[in-house]
Motif scaffolding. Structure first.
Motif, PDB file in Angstrom:
ATOM      1  N   LEU A 121       0.827  -1.207   0.000  1.00 15.38           N
ATOM      2  CA  LEU A 121       0.000   0.000   0.000  1.00 15.38           C
ATOM      3  C   LEU A 121       0.859   1.254   0.000  1.00 15.38           C
ATOM      4  N   MET A 122       1.907   1.269   0.816  1.00 15.41           N
ATOM      5  CA  MET A 122       2.770   2.449   0.873  1.00 15.41           C
ATOM      6  C   MET A 122       3.513   2.656  -0.451  1.00 15.41           C
ATOM      7  N   PHE A 123       3.862   1.559  -1.123  1.00 14.26           N
ATOM      8  CA  PHE A 123       4.502   1.683  -2.434  1.00 14.26           C
ATOM      9  C   PHE A 123       3.576   2.400  -3.410  1.00 14.26           C
ATOM     10  N   ARG A 124       2.321   2.035  -3.418  1.00 14.54           N
ATOM     11  CA  ARG A 124       1.376   2.677  -4.326  1.00 14.54           C
ATOM     12  C   ARG A 124       1.146   4.139  -3.943  1.00 14.54           C
ATOM     13  N   VAL A 125       1.064   4.396  -2.639  1.00 12.83           N
ATOM     14  CA  VAL A 125       0.891   5.777  -2.188  1.00 12.83           C
ATOM     15  C   VAL A 125       2.071   6.639  -2.619  1.00 12.83           C
ATOM     16  N   SER A 126       3.266   6.058  -2.639  1.00 15.81           N
ATOM     17  CA  SER A 126       4.473   6.830  -2.951  1.00 15.81           C
ATOM     18  C   SER A 126       4.466   7.398  -4.363  1.00 15.81           C
ATOM     19  N   TYR A 127       3.619   6.886  -5.239  1.00 17.34           N
ATOM     20  CA  TYR A 127       3.523   7.410  -6.602  1.00 17.34           C
ATOM     21  C   TYR A 127       2.739   8.724  -6.657  1.00 17.34           C
ATOM     22  N   LEU A 178      13.498   4.350   7.183  1.00 19.12           N
ATOM     23  CA  LEU A 178      14.103   4.603   5.872  1.00 19.12           C
ATOM     24  C   LEU A 178      13.187   4.159   4.723  1.00 19.12           C
ATOM     25  N   MET A 179      11.906   3.959   5.029  1.00 18.23           N
ATOM     26  CA  MET A 179      10.998   3.444   4.005  1.00 18.23           C
ATOM     27  C   MET A 179      10.801   4.446   2.869  1.00 18.23           C
ATOM     28  N   GLY A 180      10.749   5.734   3.187  1.00 17.09           N
ATOM     29  CA  GLY A 180      10.583   6.745   2.139  1.00 17.09           C
ATOM     30  C   GLY A 180      11.674   6.678   1.095  1.00 17.09           C
ATOM     31  N   PRO A 181      12.961   6.781   1.481  1.00 13.64           N
ATOM     32  CA  PRO A 181      14.045   6.644   0.509  1.00 13.64           C
ATOM     33  C   PRO A 181      14.052   5.288  -0.190  1.00 13.64           C
ATOM     34  N   ALA A 182      13.706   4.230   0.551  1.00 14.56           N
ATOM     35  CA  ALA A 182      13.696   2.900  -0.054  1.00 14.56           C
ATOM     36  C   ALA A 182      12.640   2.806  -1.149  1.00 14.56           C
ATOM     37  N   LEU A 183      11.478   3.400  -0.922  1.00 15.69           N
ATOM     38  CA  LEU A 183      10.428   3.393  -1.936  1.00 15.69           C
ATOM     39  C   LEU A 183      10.842   4.197  -3.162  1.00 15.69           C
ATOM     40  N   ALA A 184      11.553   5.295  -2.952  1.00 14.78           N
ATOM     41  CA  ALA A 184      12.054   6.087  -4.077  1.00 14.78           C
ATOM     42  C   ALA A 184      13.032   5.264  -4.915  1.00 14.78           C
TER      43      ALA A 184
END
Length: 356
Positions: free
Chosen positions: A273-279, A335-341
């Motif tokens: 879910l967070m991966f999709r939100v990151s877009y 570090l999830m934000g940078p990892a998703l990027a």
């Protein structure tokens, strides 16, 4: 015997009921239906649910129903969404097993036969096959997944292995009683409905068999509901997951499946879910990740501490367990934000897609 009578007692002549939800897919629907009426397993029924389409879906469906009487069954209804449409199909399904195919995809000729035989030979409640992910514009096969040989899953002995199953319904057969007895949710999710359905099924599942062949051609569309996530969809998903947990509690399943459920919450809500939100460039990802962490810690707390997502299971099983173990470390280090990027960059620029 009427359809409803068959639904209550089962029809020994129908080996599988395949449910096809349809909504404004006239461009792809004939390809899907041609692949289903041409299955090598003859004793099947194809239940097509027209969910209030505004295009010519119903005309296409009526044509196939007329050409294949008794084999193609059409439910024409007002738009209520996939969750309700599937339940309408469960009510009339006569097959020993129930499968699903998305109306913009198609399947190999031996799709139904392979899943049926695998389930029967292993006395399995669920059988699972591999699939191709295909770009809808170019027709290029992007990835081929779930084709590595896997031992059957004995859920009582190793419930954590349920994490190995992909969250989609369209590469599986389910014993019909699982669908007919499926608990309903008071707040059906806007997204992740397949995943929620799986979670509701698992307390009744004993054995799962695998077919290591890609039998589904799953098309990736840019306008798919899975590519756009807004706040209402996040909140709907959170609430539906709590409703699933309530079902586990009511069934007395938390003692044996609670740690699995918490790990599944991290996989699907903390990662997917967070991966999709990151877009969404307008989203405050840092805030949403903080809210997500609080939600998981409060509602599904053993995701951090149980042995399900552990180095030991990463070594023992590999695959999703190894990826989840790394994801948990990244998440707990904030570090999830940078990892998703980095993940998005790998997909868009390097064409490397790590599937969960």
């Amino acid at each position: 015997m009427s359809c409803l009578q068959g639904a209550e007692t089962g029809d020994a002549s129908i080996k599988a009921s395949i449910i096809v939800p349809c909504y404004n897919v006239e461009k792809y629907l004939p390809r899907c239906l041609d692949s289903l009426v041409g299955q090598t397993l003859e004793d099947i029924e194809i239940i097509c649910v027209n969910d209030g389409s505004s295009d010519h879906c119903i005309d296409i469906l009526r044509d196939y129903e007329a050409r294949y009487p008794g084999k193609v069954v059409v439910i024409d209804k007002q738009n209520e969404g996939v969750w309700k449409g599937r339940r309408d199909a469960f009510a009339i399904a006569r097959g020993e097993y129930i499968g699903f195919v998305d109306s913009d995809d198609y399947v190999a000729p031996d799709f139904a036969e392979s899943l049926y035989v695998a389930a029967k030979e292993s006395d399995a409640d669920i059988s699972v096959c591999g699939f191709h992910r295909v770009d809808v514009d170019s027709g290029e096969i992007l990835t081929t997944e779930m084709t590595e040989p896997r031992a059957p899953i004995d859920v009582a002995q190793c419930p954590e292995r349920l994490l190995e199953l992909n969250g989609a319904s369209w590469n599986k057969f389910f014993s019909a009683h699982l669908m007919k007895d499926l608990p309903d949710l008071p707040n059906p999710p806007c997204i992740f409905d397949d995943m929620m359905m799986h979670l509701l099924v698992f307390p009744q599942v004993k054995n799962i068999a695998f077919v290591d062949k890609p039998l589904v051609f799953y098309f990736i569309r840019n306008d798919s509901i899975m590519t756009t996530i807004d706040k209402s969809k996040i909140e709907s998903t959170y609430q539906a997951m709590l409703d699933v947990r309530a079902v586990y509690d009511r069934l007395g399943a938390l003692s044996r499946l609670g740690e699995f459920l918490d790990a599944a919450a991290f996989l699907h809500l903390g990662v997917s879910l967070m991966f999709r939100v990151s877009y969404d460039k307008t989203a405050n990802l840092k805030q949403i990740l903080a809210e997500n962490t609080a939600y998981l810690d409060n509602r599904f707390p053993t995701w951090r501490t149980s042995d399900v997502i552990s180095s030991a299971n990463a070594k023992r099983f590999g695959g999703v367990f190894g990826r989840l173990n790394w994801a948990k470390r990244i998440y707990t280090l904030h570090l999830m934000g940078p990892a998703l990027a980095c993940y998005r960059f790998a997909i868009s620029k390097l064409h490397i897609d790590i599937k969960w």
